[in-house]
Design an enzyme around this catalytic site. Structure first.
Site, mmCIF file in Angstrom:
data_model
loop_
_atom_site.group_PDB
_atom_site.id
_atom_site.type_symbol
_atom_site.label_atom_id
_atom_site.label_comp_id
_atom_site.label_asym_id
_atom_site.label_seq_id
_atom_site.Cartn_x
_atom_site.Cartn_y
_atom_site.Cartn_z
ATOM 1 C CD GLU A 167 -6.348 -4.741 33.084
ATOM 2 O OE1 GLU A 167 -6.378 -4.701 31.845
ATOM 3 O OE2 GLU A 167 -5.303 -4.552 33.744
ATOM 4 C CD GLU A 356 -7.230 -0.752 29.940
ATOM 5 O OE1 GLU A 356 -6.109 -1.245 29.667
ATOM 6 O OE2 GLU A 356 -7.571 -0.478 31.094
#
Length: 401
Positions: A167, A356
């Site tokens: 991220e 995720e």
């Protein structure tokens, strides 16, 4: 709900981050990270919580791998703590830190679980932050490549799946531009330059990983992706949707997969200019094997009383009657299908893993003494169904963590 079945080769796993689980913050030569410093700064983290102990995975990894085996996981995605390997960021190598990850990888392989390694999940050595403002300096590209070289030479004989960053948009935007995450800076022009350095570090690391791991290397990067939807379709709301999507979902993806920054960002007055040197985009576009997508919720652009769009401010900016997690994030399974399709339509040849997905719910012990966790079971069931639907729609989805 109709029966459905995932491909036999589909990978099921679980994912963690080093600072969130390892603990042992001052053990065996580990250096300080920006999250150590940030979490120990009064007022920065709710309740003054830190990762000093966390889940104590450093000492309890064997027990944790045992739980993974009981769950019959195919794979486990975890991150390496840069301060545990090179405490000063670019100085001496800490062999004890490498030894810990040796033990984790060997335990996973013995349990029949495939390790997926993430090189950077936000815990930058604090020494680099103090010396050069971390990712604001172009020097960090070479420093990150050196760190990646050390780790991949050491583990590359046993680990084939590697991702460079987790991220990147989140830790750059929230850590360098907004200041709510470590290192806590509020410097939007600096954040945009830091973003470019992160992308350069990614691209420069890819060939190093291939060299050290060999022909079996599977190299990727992990993005947080959020579908952006509008309450009403007007010219103004659709323009805001495009601009928001470029910032949230394409800022760090287009340079890697298309070799260019989103034009909507470059044309935006509020997006600061930054330094790009000749050849940078060629480095950033180094070919990769897969992309990881982290999905949790959607962004929703609502209209004000004058029918003008209001800028979204995160997952909470939705209608109040929708189901929310304990973090206030809307439960929106359809968004997983939307973002997978959106990604596939724009980058049709790129294999994908959901790296995720999950939800925070408060645990409640029922009268029978058990936590039945019905909301989380329902959450996962519906998101699995949306992942399956994406596969039916042609998305090359390879696994789900």
């Amino acid at each position: 709900m109709a029966e459905y079945q995932f491909p036999i080769e589909f990978v099921w796993g679980s994912a963690t981050a080093s600072y969130q689980i390892e603990g042992a913050a001052n053990v065996d030569g580990r250096g300080e990270s920006v999250w150590d410093r940030f979490s120990h700064t009064p007022g920065k983290v709710t309740n003054g919580d830190t990762g000093d102990v966390a889940c104590d995975h450093y000492h309890r990894y064997a027990e944790d791998v045992g739980f993974m085996r009981e769950l019959k996981l195919d794979a486990y995605r975890f991150s390496i703590a840069w301060p545990r390997i090179i405490p000063d960021g670019d100085g001496a190598i800490n062999q004890a830190g490498l030894g810990f990850y040796d033990r984790v990888v060997d335990a996973l392989l013995e349990a029949g679980i495939t390790p997926f390694v993430t090189l950077y999940h936000w815990d930058l050595p604090q020494a680099l932050q103090e010396r050069q403002q971390g990712w604001l300096s172009r020097d960090i590209v070479e420093q990150f490549v050196h760190y990646a070289d050390v780790v991949s030479r050491h583990l590359g004989d046993r680990v084939s799946y590697w991702t460079t960053f987790n991220e990147p948009r989140v830790f750059v935007d929230v850590g360098y531009a907004v200041g709510r995450h470590a290192p806590g800076l509020e410097d939007r022009p600096g954040a945009v330059q830091a973003a470019h350095h992160v992308l350069l570090a990614h691209g420069a690391t890819v060939p190093v990983l291939r060299q050290n791991v060999g022909p079996d290397a599977q190299v990727g990067i992990v993005y947080s992706m959020i579908p952006v939807q509008v309450e009403a379709e007007t010219s103004a709301s659709l323009a805001m949707q495009q601009q928001t999507d470029a910032y949230i979902n394409r800022w760090f993806v287009d340079p890697v997969l298309l070799g260019q920054y989103p034009q909507e960002l470059l044309d935006a007055d509020e997006f600061p200019a930054f330094d790009i040197q000749d050849g940078d985009l060629d480095i950033i576009q180094a070919p990769i094997d897969f992309v990881g997508i982290n999905y949790y919720s959607r962004m929703f652009i609502r209209m004000d009383e004058d029918n003008q769009p209001m800028p979204p401010h995160g997952f909470q900016n939705t209608c109040s009657d929708l189901e929310l997690t304990a973090m206030g994030w809307e439960v929106f399974p359809q968004g997983l299908h939307l973002i997978l399709k959106q990604f596939h339509d724009r980058y049709p040849e790129m294999p994908v893993y959901i790296t995720e997905n999950g939800a925070a719910f408060d645990d409640t012990v029922d009268p029978d003494g058990h936590i039945h966790d019905a909301r989380r079971v329902a959450y996962l069931r519906e998101h699995f169904r949306m992942a399956w639907q994406a596969i039916q729609d042609g998305v090359p989805l390879r696994g789900y963590f």
